[in-house]
Scaffold this motif. Structure first.
Motif, PDB file in Angstrom:
ATOM      1  N   THR A   1       0.783  -1.146  -0.144  1.00 45.33           N
ATOM      2  CA  THR A   1       0.210   0.077   0.071  1.00 45.33           C
ATOM      3  C   THR A   1       0.846   1.384  -0.016  1.00 45.33           C
ATOM      4  O   THR A   1       0.290   2.240  -0.327  1.00 45.33           O
ATOM      5  N   ASP A   2       2.053   1.074   0.259  1.00 44.61           N
ATOM      6  CA  ASP A   2       2.943   2.096   0.227  1.00 44.61           C
ATOM      7  C   ASP A   2       2.903   2.799  -1.288  1.00 44.61           C
ATOM      8  O   ASP A   2       3.195   2.125  -2.177  1.00 44.61           O
ATOM      9  N   ALA A   3       2.855   3.997  -1.134  1.00 48.15           N
ATOM     10  CA  ALA A   3       2.867   5.030  -2.635  1.00 48.15           C
ATOM     11  C   ALA A   3       4.530   4.902  -3.323  1.00 48.15           C
ATOM     12  O   ALA A   3       4.605   4.993  -4.318  1.00 48.15           O
ATOM     13  N   ASN A   4       5.458   4.760  -2.557  1.00 50.56           N
ATOM     14  CA  ASN A   4       6.650   4.686  -2.905  1.00 50.56           C
ATOM     15  C   ASN A   4       7.079   3.346  -3.371  1.00 50.56           C
ATOM     16  O   ASN A   4       7.353   2.576  -2.615  1.00 50.56           O
ATOM     17  N   LEU A   5       7.497   3.306  -4.698  1.00 50.67           N
ATOM     18  CA  LEU A   5       7.937   2.070  -5.336  1.00 50.67           C
ATOM     19  C   LEU A   5       9.368   1.809  -4.896  1.00 50.67           C
ATOM     20  O   LEU A   5       9.989   0.619  -4.882  1.00 50.67           O
ATOM     21  N   ALA A   6       9.965   3.062  -4.923  1.00 57.29           N
ATOM     22  CA  ALA A   6      11.770   2.515  -5.007  1.00 57.29           C
ATOM     23  C   ALA A   6      12.166   1.711  -3.827  1.00 57.29           C
ATOM     24  O   ALA A   6      13.201   0.795  -4.219  1.00 57.29           O
ATOM     25  N   PRO A   7      11.585   1.779  -2.334  1.00 58.87           N
ATOM     26  CA  PRO A   7      12.266   0.614  -1.744  1.00 58.87           C
ATOM     27  C   PRO A   7      12.017  -0.881  -2.154  1.00 58.87           C
ATOM     28  O   PRO A   7      12.793  -1.554  -1.714  1.00 58.87           O
ATOM     29  N   PHE A   8      11.030  -1.042  -3.017  1.00 59.86           N
ATOM     30  CA  PHE A   8      10.682  -2.292  -3.357  1.00 59.86           C
ATOM     31  C   PHE A   8      11.561  -3.056  -4.651  1.00 59.86           C
ATOM     32  O   PHE A   8      11.578  -4.033  -4.832  1.00 59.86           O
ATOM     33  N   LEU A   9      12.008  -1.694  -5.359  1.00 60.21           N
ATOM     34  CA  LEU A   9      12.853  -2.013  -6.581  1.00 60.21           C
ATOM     35  C   LEU A   9      14.100  -2.974  -6.226  1.00 60.21           C
ATOM     36  O   LEU A   9      14.527  -3.672  -6.809  1.00 60.21           O
ATOM     37  N   GLY A  10      14.852  -2.222  -5.162  1.00 59.66           N
ATOM     38  CA  GLY A  10      15.914  -2.770  -4.560  1.00 59.66           C
ATOM     39  C   GLY A  10      15.958  -4.261  -4.073  1.00 59.66           C
ATOM     40  O   GLY A  10      16.715  -5.176  -4.176  1.00 59.66           O
ATOM     41  N   GLY A  11      14.914  -4.597  -3.264  1.00 59.87           N
ATOM     42  CA  GLY A  11      14.615  -5.836  -2.741  1.00 59.87           C
ATOM     43  C   GLY A  11      14.093  -7.063  -3.657  1.00 59.87           C
ATOM     44  O   GLY A  11      13.990  -8.095  -3.216  1.00 59.87           O
ATOM     45  N   ALA A  12      13.459  -6.618  -4.866  1.00 57.54           N
ATOM     46  CA  ALA A  12      13.127  -7.667  -5.615  1.00 57.54           C
ATOM     47  C   ALA A  12      14.283  -8.198  -6.633  1.00 57.54           C
ATOM     48  O   ALA A  12      15.181  -7.489  -6.768  1.00 57.54           O
ATOM     49  N   ASP A  13      14.023  -9.474  -6.995  1.00 58.38           N
ATOM     50  CA  ASP A  13      14.843 -10.150  -7.819  1.00 58.38           C
ATOM     51  C   ASP A  13      14.538 -10.085  -9.243  1.00 58.38           C
ATOM     52  O   ASP A  13      15.444  -9.958 -10.134  1.00 58.38           O
TER      53      ASP A  13
END
Length: 104
Positions: free
Chosen positions: A63-75
């Motif tokens: 639900t977080d509006a910011n995508l950036a934190p999830f880009l680094g954590g995904a493979d």
């Protein structure tokens, strides 16, 4: 493996209308699926994906509006015409793009 699903909101081009019935194909003991829908995605679609994530182990609706934190954590990322996939590719990570028949 962490899979990030980040589609566009555009009704004619988004994969959200075709993907939900096939998300079960991503279920694996070693997989985490992060679902991050665009902020302009219709609320009924968001609820559907939120419910979908809540019913499957390893699936998380973001639900977080910011995508950036999830880009680094995904493979790996699954997307469509969203510009988010370009940011992910800049991290030198693989992207699977949905071939929407409405593009042509």
């Amino acid at each position: 493996m962490r899979v990030l699903y980040a589609p566009t909101f555009n009704k004619d081009l988004s994969s959200v209308y075709d993907f939900a019935p096939r998300f079960h194909e991503l279920e694996r003991d070693d997989a985490v699926v992060l679902i991050k829908l665009h902020g302009s995605t219709p609320q009924d679609v968001c609820r559907h994906y939120s419910d979908l994530a809540g019913s499957k182990p390893g699936f998380h609706y973001i639900t977080d509006a910011n995508l950036a934190p999830f880009l680094g954590g995904a493979d790996i990322m699954i997307s469509d015409v969203s510009s988010a996939f370009m940011e992910f590719m800049a991290l030198d990570k693989p992207v699977i793009l949905y071939n929407n028949q409405n593009w042509m």
